[in-house]
Design an enzyme around this catalytic site. Structure first.
Site, short mmCIF file in Angstrom:
data_model
loop_
_atom_site.label_atom_id
_atom_site.label_comp_id
_atom_site.label_asym_id
_atom_site.label_seq_id
_atom_site.Cartn_x
_atom_site.Cartn_y
_atom_site.Cartn_z
N LYS A 5 11.10 2.77 -0.38
CA LYS A 5 11.05 4.21 -0.67
C LYS A 5 11.20 4.49 -2.16
O LYS A 5 11.90 3.76 -2.87
CB LYS A 5 12.19 4.92 0.09
CG LYS A 5 12.16 4.70 1.59
CD LYS A 5 11.29 5.70 2.29
CE LYS A 5 12.02 7.01 2.44
NZ LYS A 5 11.30 7.94 3.31
N LYS A 62 2.86 4.56 1.02
CA LYS A 62 3.30 5.18 2.27
C LYS A 62 2.96 6.66 2.18
O LYS A 62 3.53 7.39 1.38
CB LYS A 62 4.80 4.99 2.45
CG LYS A 62 5.32 5.55 3.76
CD LYS A 62 6.75 5.09 4.00
CE LYS A 62 7.27 5.46 5.37
NZ LYS A 62 7.24 6.88 5.67
N ASP A 66 2.81 10.47 3.02
CA ASP A 66 3.79 11.37 3.64
C ASP A 66 3.07 12.45 4.45
O ASP A 66 2.91 13.58 4.02
CB ASP A 66 4.67 12.01 2.56
CG ASP A 66 5.91 12.66 3.16
OD1 ASP A 66 6.19 12.42 4.35
OD2 ASP A 66 6.59 13.39 2.43
N CYS A 76 34.47 34.19 10.08
CA CYS A 76 34.71 35.61 10.27
C CYS A 76 35.48 35.81 11.56
O CYS A 76 35.15 35.22 12.59
CB CYS A 76 33.36 36.33 10.34
SG CYS A 76 33.51 38.00 10.95
N CYS A 78 30.67 42.16 8.11
CA CYS A 78 31.43 43.18 8.84
C CYS A 78 32.75 43.55 8.17
O CYS A 78 33.43 44.47 8.61
CB CYS A 78 31.68 42.75 10.28
SG CYS A 78 32.90 41.44 10.42
N CYS A 93 31.11 41.86 14.49
CA CYS A 93 30.28 41.38 13.39
C CYS A 93 28.81 41.31 13.82
O CYS A 93 28.46 40.61 14.77
CB CYS A 93 30.76 40.00 12.96
SG CYS A 93 29.85 39.36 11.56
N GLU A 147 0.86 -1.19 0.00
CA GLU A 147 0.00 0.00 0.00
C GLU A 147 0.89 1.24 0.00
O GLU A 147 2.06 1.16 0.40
CB GLU A 147 -0.88 0.01 1.25
CG GLU A 147 -0.05 0.20 2.51
CD GLU A 147 -0.78 -0.21 3.79
OE1 GLU A 147 -1.52 0.63 4.30
OE2 GLU A 147 -0.57 -1.34 4.25
N TYR A 184 -4.70 2.80 8.41
CA TYR A 184 -3.94 1.68 7.86
C TYR A 184 -3.42 0.71 8.92
O TYR A 184 -2.78 -0.27 8.60
CB TYR A 184 -2.79 2.16 6.98
CG TYR A 184 -1.87 3.17 7.64
CD1 TYR A 184 -1.08 2.82 8.73
CD2 TYR A 184 -1.77 4.47 7.15
CE1 TYR A 184 -0.24 3.75 9.33
CE2 TYR A 184 -0.93 5.40 7.73
CZ TYR A 184 -0.17 5.03 8.83
OH TYR A 184 0.66 5.94 9.43
N CYS A 236 34.52 38.84 5.60
CA CYS A 236 33.14 38.61 6.00
C CYS A 236 32.23 39.61 5.29
O CYS A 236 32.45 40.81 5.36
CB CYS A 236 33.04 38.78 7.51
SG CYS A 236 31.34 38.82 8.10
S1 IVH Z 1 2.34 1.10 9.10
C1 IVH Z 1 3.48 -1.06 12.59
N1 IVH Z 1 1.40 2.01 6.84
O1 IVH Z 1 5.28 5.80 8.05
C2 IVH Z 1 3.75 -0.20 11.43
N2 IVH Z 1 2.78 3.43 8.12
O2 IVH Z 1 8.04 5.16 8.80
C3 IVH Z 1 3.22 1.15 11.62
N3 IVH Z 1 3.09 5.65 7.15
O3 IVH Z 1 4.89 6.21 11.47
C4 IVH Z 1 3.18 1.93 10.40
N4 IVH Z 1 1.84 5.35 5.39
O4 IVH Z 1 3.54 7.68 9.89
C5 IVH Z 1 2.18 2.28 7.91
N5 IVH Z 1 0.47 2.72 4.85
C6 IVH Z 1 1.22 2.97 5.91
C7 IVH Z 1 1.84 4.20 6.10
C8 IVH Z 1 2.64 4.40 7.22
C9 IVH Z 1 2.59 6.20 6.05
C10 IVH Z 1 4.00 6.35 8.07
C11 IVH Z 1 3.59 6.33 9.51
C12 IVH Z 1 4.69 5.66 10.23
C13 IVH Z 1 5.83 5.89 9.31
C14 IVH Z 1 6.90 4.85 9.50
#
Ligand code: IVH
Length: 735
Positions: A325, A127, A129, A454, A433, A460, A125, A237, A430
């Site tokens: 990532k 991640k 941000d 400096c 000054c 300064c 799924e 999630y 610098c």
């Molecule tokens: S699971 C037990 N699922 O990523 C695992 N985290 O680097 C708990 N995050 O603190 C996290 N999307 O803020 C999980 N689909 C996702 C996520 C997710 C974003 C963030 C979350 C977590 C951080 C970990």
């Protein structure tokens, strides 16, 4: 820095290095979170964190209490009530390459000892941000919501979370556990972020950097109606404490969340092999730019909760999940100019001003060029430096930004370099000054510091506040009632520019009163705003009487004849700490003599022909003195300071004749006439030894009010106990 491979570290080396990494990473965290002024790129930061982890994996017994791997994110801020998470909020291990993903799966196979063909099912799924939050539901009712904080303790932001439409106040459907903490991500869409920026620009409000930081700021508002106006979103999630598993698998649990009224990511799938996981990763990556919100990778989790439980956790992370990532986003732009910023401690920091370009959803206009060597691409010995880059004004550069990190230059497109582009000449003075800016030589390695500094330490403007704060601080002039806060105030009001101005503050009493009054006004206004109450009987600024002011002026006057060592330390000359200041005071006895020798040394070709050889004083200090006294621009400031302040000539006080010489003394309880450290210094000057606890070796205990167990031990051991006044009389300071 050349690093020893983790595999060849001895246990002792590993412990040393973990200690160093903990301190170093904590410092970078502080610079990033508290000062907003990071000094390394995200990639470098990650490299430090990864090395720390790698060492900890090899030596699990050495994991420190203060290890960065135990700290997840920033500690909770003041202002919101703290919430201890019943189940800690974890972070995720990271994978950067397909190989990292393969390794993750392989670890699982080995752990479960499954045969090679049998696949462990996973979920994949996006991640998100944003910021994670934990939402506690009791009997289906939302009762408390908290931030992650440091993973163990977060902040109670229930009122703010209640304003988020995606978070149900009551769970829908049925079958929810009696108590469950739903966890997920609060985030802001690009559309909302842009709209907020527009609104803010129209009203002259603040600038917002990126959706993530803005979402974070929005969540931490004191006034929930501000949070409400930001239209934050939430994806569920995961979960923390619960009285019953929501379902036997991760995937089904999240489906349940959807039934209960939560938004869940539509991009979650089940996958059974590395190939399927990575295929989904690329599918999500393709959709990334059209999602309308930031994601920074794909999370893989073991699907069956039973297997999750068996595989378990390492410090701060589940073993059964990994965040794959996305590579950093890159963009091309041109360097329009290079500016030099002078930091508060005098470091000259080059910054490239870029033609604005959007990278990963954020407009980037500036990028740090770190230091002189970085811009040249090699150090003063001609050695190429890591990540160093020959950047010139007019160059086309590739920049990158990974997640919410600081942008950096990845490379210069040499083909596009204008014919007239010349290597950047780093200034040797610098820009603030005009003082010479120099690079120090490390005494031990003989290498030049990559930073140019400096030398206008006293004059300064960029360094002034920091200098002044140091000047009045505890170990330095120690002026009571004149702390960093007041220094900032007086400096900003133009009342104190150099240390000498502190001693003429009294002559500007009306302006000082005004500055203090304005601050009080401002503070009252802020309190009012926060509480929503208006004050009655607001007195006019002039009506206010500052009783404290006479005390402050008296405290300043009381410091007109400081001990020489304090004074030398207070000047804030580089590398001159308290100890070195004391050595110099003892050697030169008067400030005039130190100045004379300092100036002579600065002029001499070889400093050693002038500067005496003193135990404990090496080239680093001598060079710092040369820079300081050789900079004529410091003269005026020093002269006007010495017109106000007359440091006491240093006299050797240690005399065998002193009654306490050679005795072991313990101070306990509250001292009323001096601070502990003063008392200690005084005793030591008289040849006494000061100990922290009472033992049979103790000769004398000086006890103030509130003395406790030490007093009892002393009387049990029959040791002489006296009060502060008696002590002062005995050392000839009484009466
Ligand atoms: S699971 C037990 N699922 O990523 C695992 N985290 O680097 C708990 N995050 O603190 C996290 N999307 O803020 C999980 N689909 C996702 C996520 C997710 C974003 C963030 C979350 C977590 C951080 C970990």
């Amino acid at each position: 820095m050349s690093e020893k491979p983790v595999e060849s570290l001895s246990e002792g080396e590993a412990a040393e290095e973990l200690k160093r990494l903990a301190a170093e990473i904590a410092e970078h965290d502080r610079r990033y979170h508290t000062e907003d002024a990071p000094t390394i790129s995200d990639a470098e930061y990650d490299a430090l964190a990864r090395r720390n982890l790698a060492i900890e994996e090899r030596f699990p017994d050495l994991v420190r209490e203060d290890s960065p791997s135990r700290r997840v994110g920033a500690p909770p801020a003041e202002g919101f009530a703290k919430v201890r998470h019943a189940v800690p909020m974890l972070s995720l291990a990271k994978a950067y390459t397909d190989q990292d993903v393969a390794d993750f799966i392989e670890r699982g196979r080995r752990f479960f000892d499954r045969d090679k063909d049998l696949d462990i099912p996973f979920t994949a799924e996006p991640k998100i941000d944003g910021l994670s939050a934990s939402l506690r539901y009791e009997n289906g009712v939302f009762v408390q919501g908290a931030t992650r904080g440091d993973g163990a303790v977060g902040e109670d932001i229930t009122a703010n979370l209640k304003t988020i439409a995606d978070i149900p106040k009551k769970l829908q459907g049925s079958g929810w556990p009696e108590v469950i903490e739903i966890r997920g991500e609060v985030y802001m869409t690009y559309a909302e972020f842009e709209a907020l920026k527009q609104r803010s620009a129209a009203t002259g409000g603040q600038d917002y950097v990126n959706p993530r930081n803005t979402a974070a700021g929005s969540l931490r508002q004191k006034d929930p109606s501000v949070t409400a106006s930001r239209n934050l979103k939430f994806f569920a999630y995961a979960w923390g404490y619960t009285t019953a598993d929501p379902a036997p698998t991760q995937f089904d649990a999240v489906q349940k969340f959807a039934e209960w009224g939560f938004k869940v990511s539509p991009l979650m799938v089940r996958a059974k092999s590395k190939e399927e996981l990575i295929a989904h990763y690329h599918r999500i990556e393709e959709q990334r730019s059209s999602l309308g919100y930031d994601i920074d990778g794909v999370v893989y989790k073991v699907d069956q909760l039973e297997l999750q439980r068996r595989w378990g956790f390492v410090t701060g992370e589940p073993r059964w999940a990994v965040a794959h990532k996305f590579p950093a986003e890159q963009a091309m732009t041109t360097v329009e100019k290079i500016d030099i910023q002078v930091g508060r401690t005098g470091t000259l920091a080059p910054v490239a001003r870029l033609a604005p370009v959007t990278v990963g959803g954020v407009v980037v206009e500036n990028v740090t060029l770190h230091n002189e060597d970085y811009i040249k691409g090699f150090d003063s010995n001609g050695q190429p430096i890591r990540d160093g880059i020959d950047v010139r004004i007019g160059d086309t550069v590739v920049i990158q930004r990974a997640g919410d990190v600081i942008p950096q230059i990845v490379s210069v497109v040499i083909d596009k370099r204008p014919a007239n582009a010349v290597p950047y000449e780093f200034p040797h003075t610098c820009p603030v000054c005009g003082s010479p800016a120099t690079r120090e030589i490390n005494e031990k390695t003989g290498k030049e510091d990559s930073r140019r500094r400096c030398t206008g330490e006293l004059i300064c403007a960029a360094q002034a506040v920091e200098r002044l704060r140091h000047f009045v601080s505890r170990g330095a002039m120690d002026i009571e009632g004149l702390g960093a806060e007041n220094i900032d105030l007086f400096f900003n009001a133009g009342l104190v520019k150099t240390a000498a101005d502190i001693f003429t503050l009294k002559d500007r009493r009306p302006a000082v009163t005004r500055a203090l009054a304005e601050r009080r006004e401002e503070q009252a206004r802020l309190r009012e705003e926060a509480s929503g109450k208006t004050r009655k009987n607001v007195r006019s600024v002039e009506e206010r009487n500052y009783e404290g002011l006479d005390k402050l002026f008296a405290a300043i006057d009381a410091r007109r004849e400081p001990e020489l060592d304090r004074f030398i330390f207070a000047l804030g000359i580089r590398h001159i700490g308290e100890t070195t200041a004391a050595v110099l005071a003892r050697q030169f006895s008067t400030i005039e003599e130190l100045i004379r020798v300092g100036k002579e040394t600065a002029k001499a070709e070889d400093p050693h022909t002038v500067f005496p050889s003193i135990n404990g004083i090496g080239d680093t200090v001598i060079n710092a003195l040369r820079d300081f006294f050789g900079n004529e621009r410091n003269d005026d400031v020093l002269d006007s300071l010495l017109a106000q302040v007359h440091p006491k000539p240093y006299v050797m006080e240690i005399s065998a004749g002193s009654e306490v010489s050679g005795k072991t003394v313990v101070f306990t309880g509250t001292l009323e006439k001096m601070t502990r450290s003063e008392a200690k210094a005084m005793a030591e000057r008289l040849g006494a030894k000061v100990a922290g606890s009472v033992s049979a070796k103790t000769d004398l205990v000086v006890a103030g009010p509130g003395a406790g167990s030490k007093l009892k031990t002393a009387s049990d051991l029959g040791i002489e106990v006296i009060d502060e006044d008696t002590w002062l009389q005995r050392i000839g300071r009484g009466g």
